[in-house]
Design an enzyme around this catalytic site. Structure first.
Site, PDB file in Angstrom:
ATOM      1  N   CYS A  93      25.943 -16.807  26.849  1.00 16.59           N
ATOM      2  CA  CYS A  93      25.121 -15.582  26.845  1.00 16.59           C
ATOM      3  C   CYS A  93      25.594 -14.639  25.735  1.00 16.59           C
ATOM      4  CB  CYS A  93      25.218 -14.865  28.197  1.00 16.59           C
ATOM      5  SG  CYS A  93      24.673 -15.819  29.599  1.00 16.59           S
ATOM      6  N   ASP A 505     -16.230   7.173  -1.994  1.00 16.48           N
ATOM      7  CA  ASP A 505     -17.082   6.436  -1.068  1.00 16.48           C
ATOM      8  C   ASP A 505     -17.864   7.475  -0.258  1.00 16.48           C
ATOM      9  OD1 ASP A 505     -17.968   4.148   0.520  1.00 16.48           O
ATOM     10  OD2 ASP A 505     -16.736   5.035   2.100  1.00 16.48           O
ATOM     11  N   ASP A 704     -12.294   5.005   2.946  1.00 16.95           N
ATOM     12  CA  ASP A 704     -11.684   4.986   4.282  1.00 16.95           C
ATOM     13  C   ASP A 704     -11.878   3.681   5.034  1.00 16.95           C
ATOM     14  OD1 ASP A 704     -14.440   5.240   4.804  1.00 16.95           O
ATOM     15  OD2 ASP A 704     -14.020   6.201   6.725  1.00 16.95           O
ATOM     16  N   ASP A 708     -13.462  -0.845   1.524  1.00 16.29           N
ATOM     17  CA  ASP A 708     -12.991  -0.083   0.358  1.00 16.29           C
ATOM     18  C   ASP A 708     -11.655  -0.609  -0.166  1.00 16.29           C
ATOM     19  OD1 ASP A 708     -15.148   1.718   0.511  1.00 16.29           O
ATOM     20  OD2 ASP A 708     -14.113   2.902   2.027  1.00 16.29           O
TER      21      ASP A 708
END
Length: 809
Positions: A93, A505, A704, A708
């Site tokens: 472990c 845009d 955005d 784009d």
């Protein structure tokens, strides 16, 4: 070896470096790291004391990078933390946890099975305690920091404290030497000087600890630099102060033969006062450099400290670092949202001004997303955590700002080249100065010649050159972040001001990107409120975005909606519904013509609305024309003002959209845009940007959406609206967090102001040395005065850069 077209896997690491004293140190580390096999690029920022390294992990690892820095004579900042580990049953472990932690970047871990603890050394800029806890949990165990280790040590505070102590001790020891020096001048002979202060042996006792204990940092730095085949500021200071000190020691021994030993002129004050003044300058510089990352500290301070989570049906308050994805937490009125999440229950208004800049709170309901660090105003929200730790929006913003502050602007190459050859040139000038004074100007006067050479050595300051660019980049990008503008790197901050064409845009950039009800026309004989309630009731059954806009707009008027008896959507035409026993038709001219409803009287007004970019829908009730509603993607309130500002800056503004030309021109005319590129398909946007670039324009693309992203990537500067998609922001060079087009001229203004500030710093740093060195060589500056000027030059450069933190746009 990989082929040119084959991508080489790279990993980025940021290392905090200790021991750098000037730009020459940064250059040496940068060159050393870049020579390592597997390092694609290394940038060392002197102002931030950081190295940013892109490397191939299959060829070089973190240990080798750190070792290289150590070989060059510097150190890396590491934190250590101890964890209690729960769930280990055997050595396997412990081994498994140790291996898992050691695979993390910048981590070296040792797990002790017997004590059930893990001791970890890590690089704080690359990982955190929370990341390590999550890693242990992924492996199948639990980790909790030991209470005594929860506070991280701040090496900056230690450095400031160390400098303060050294400065105080140095000042106390140097004061009698300075007092004695002042008493030497004929015009200050009236000042009383204690007899012991004039004693060479007393001066030796005072000057020695200053030279070799307080000033040890300069000797160590000089040794490391010279051992690696280069020279830095430490070399100049060590040479200058050592020359003054050892010549004074020689004169002190010679004074044994003098009858009045206290009258022998010494230079102990030169070396001691120089070291004191340089330490003072270093302290001011360290404090000022600390202020240049105030933006990061302010962003970090926005985060909530705790969260109320519901686990096993119980509410409990836990540190925000312990929140994991999937946790359900409550946000009460007046509290900050701890992490990003999705609202499960409740209704409230959230103040998102820290992210968007909008002062009006945003209503949140079930299914809406909330962002960590935003403020809940009124209702109680039950939220499921979706992004925690370094994945939250705030953490991503902090990461972008840190990367920008740590990057190099291309203009810094000028300073780097000069800094690389600066010290050897200055040493050469000092030697020539000594020879000219000793053999020509004041023949045989060793003390006079040495004093002039020392003045040349100590007035020269490569630090100012090294700090000129990075401090401005840090302050400029930090101030930009406060304004909601995130530059991804110093190169983008530098080049943004060069653009001359802005391509916007339309949807979501110039416009809000969400249709709204804009116009209502009601025919005589129909009650306005009743007709609108029927229209909204019918459209409520439609999933079309325009239908949603109509319903939302009518509901905002406070009109209640009756139930619908029947509903049918007719694709391409509109809808048909029965409301309160009335047959309604809502849609196009063709829909009404198809059902023989005469609406010719409305066609002229309908065409007028369409000519300004609106979508108009006719309404008929029981076979009779009743009115018309119009919907449009409305223009953002600030778009017109922003376009006017861009034009005032002399920029050509172009709007690009997939809409038809008539609609596009209608929107463009409303905001004052003259150039329109309409009916551009998503895959054609990048081509349009490329075409503008080929015509000789420097293009910034602002968008955005996912469609784009290619255009944002190919533009000279890509600007993503922060309210848009993650893909767009990833492809962009600049993110405008506020979704306001005014951020574009703000970004250009900050770029211009930062570049002006950098040029001012470089000019004064160069001018200072160009003017100061000849003045010192000509004998017009005492060494202690030259030292004071050298110390202040770095401070003045940093303070000039800090003016950007108050810059107005």
């Amino acid at each position: 070896m990989s082929s040119p077209n084959q991508a080489v896997p790279t990993q980025q690491a940021t290392l905090q470096i200790t021991g750098m004293t000037c730009a020459a140190c940064a250059n040496r580390i940068e060159k050393g790291l870049n020579k390592l096999e597997g390092v694609a690029q290394a940038n060392v920022n002197f102002a931030m004391e950081q190295a940013s390294v892109n490397f191939d992990p299959s060829q070089v690892n973190m240990s080798q990078l750190e070792q290289k820095i150590q070989d060059l004579g510097y150190g890396t900042v590491k934190e250590s933390i101890d964890f209690d580990i729960v769930g280990m049953t055997c050595a396997a472990c412990a081994t498994r946890i140790e291996k898992g932690l050691n695979k993390m970047s910048g981590v070296k871990a040792t797990v002790n099975l017997a004590l059930e603890t893990a001791h970890v050394e890590y690089i704080p800029s690359m990982t955190s305690a929370e990341d390590m806890i999550r890693k242990v949990e992924q492996i199948g165990y639990k980790a909790k920091p030991k209470s005594e280790q929860t506070k991280e040590t701040d090496h900056k505070k230690k450095e400031v404290r160390s400098l303060q102590i050294r400065l105080i001790v140095s000042a106390i020891l140097s004061l009698p030497l300075l007092w004695a020096m002042v008493g030497h001048f004929s015009f200050t002979s009236w000042i009383w000087v204690p007899e012991i202060f004039m004693n060479p042996w007393f001066q030796l006792i005072l000057a020695t600890p200053v030279q070799f204990i307080i000033g040890s940092r300069f000797y160590v730095g000089a040794y490391k630099a010279l051992r690696n085949g280069s020279a830095n500021m430490d070399v100049l200071v060590a040479l200058g102060t050592s020359a003054a000190y050892f010549y004074s020691v020689y004169l002190t021994i010679e004074s044994l033969n003098a009858s009045a030993h206290h009258q022998v002129e010494m230079y102990y004050e030169t070396s001691a006062v120089l070291i004191t003044l340089i330490l003072l300058g270093k302290l001011f510089e360290t404090l000022a450099k600390g202020r240049s990352s105030e933006a990061i500290k302010a962003l970090m301070g926005l985060q909530a400290k705790s969260a109320i989570v519901i686990r096993n049906g119980q509410e409990m308050s836990i540190p925000v670092e312990d929140v994991v994805a999937g946790d359900i937490f409550l946000v009460k009125p007046g509290e900050k949202v701890p992490v990003d999440g999705e609202v499960l229950e409740g209704l409230s208004a959230i103040d998102e001004s820290m992210l968007t800049g909008e002062s009006i709170p945003v209503d949140k309901k079930t299914g809406d997303q909330v962002i960590g660090a935003t403020l809940n105003k009124n209702g109680v929200l039950k939220v499921r955590a979706t992004k925690v730790g370094k994945e939250t929006a705030l953490s991503q913003i902090i990461k972008v700002v840190e990367e920008a502050q740590g990057s190099k602007a291309p203009i810094q190459r000028v300073a780097d080249v000069i800094s690389g050859i600066f010290v050897p040139i200055v040493v050469g000038i000092a030697v020539v100065t000594f020879l000219i004074w000793y053999f020509a100007v004041d023949a045989g006067n060793f003390a006079e010649a040495l004093e002039k050479a020392i003045a040349v050595l100590v007035i020269a300051c490569p630090c100012a050159l090294g700090l000129a660019t990075p401090t401005s980049i840090m302050a400029g990008s930090g101030r930009s972040a406060e304004l909601g503008i995130l530059f991804k790197g110093g190169e983008h901050l530098e080049s943004t001001h060069r653009i001359n064409t802005i391509v916007l845009d339309k949807t979501g950039t110039v416009t809000k990107g969400k249709p709204e009800l804009t116009d209502v026309r009601i025919e005589q004989g129909f009650d306005r409120e009743q007709l609108l309630s029927w229209v909204a009731a019918a459209e409520k059954n439609s999933e079309h975005p325009l239908a949603e806009a109509i319903v939302a707009g009518i509901q905002e008027l406070g009109i209640s909606l009756p139930s619908t008896d029947s509903f049918q959507a007719i694709p391409g035409f509109g809808v048909e519904a029965t409301v309160e026993g009335n047959e309604l038709l809502i849609g196009t001219r063709k829909l009404l013509a198809k059902t023989n409803v005469n609406a010719e009287a409305a066609f002229e007004e309908m065409s007028r609305l369409e000519s300004v970019g609106k979508t108009a829908m006719l309404v008929a009730v029981n076979g009779k024309y009743a009115g018309m509603v119009a919907v449009a993607d409305t223009i953002k309130d600030t778009s017109k003002q922003a376009v006017a500002r861009l034009k005032q800056l002399g920029l050509e503004v172009v709007m690009m959209t997939g809409d038809n030309e008539r609609t596009a021109k209608a929107i463009a005319s409303q905001v004052g845009i003259d150039h329109v590129l309409a009916e551009v398909l998503p895959d054609g946007k990048a081509n349009e940007v490329k075409r503008l670039q080929e015509s000789g324009k420097k293009v910034a693309m602002v968008g955005d959406g996912i469609n784009d992203a290619p255009a944002l990537a190919i533009a000279d500067i890509g600007m993503a609206i922060g309210t848009g998609t993650d893909v767009a922001m990833e492809a962009a060079d600049v993110t405008l967090m506020r979704g306001d087009l005014n951020s574009i001229p703000d970004a250009i203004s900050m770029s211009k102001k930062t570049m002006v500030n950098i040029k001012q710093n470089l000019f004064w740093a160069l001018a200072y040395n160009v003017i100061g060195i000849p003045i010192a060589a000509l004998g017009f500056l005492a060494p202690w005065l030259a030292g004071a000027a050298m110390a202040l030059s770095s401070v003045s450069v940093v303070l000039n850069a800090l003016r950007l933190q108050r810059a107005k746009v």
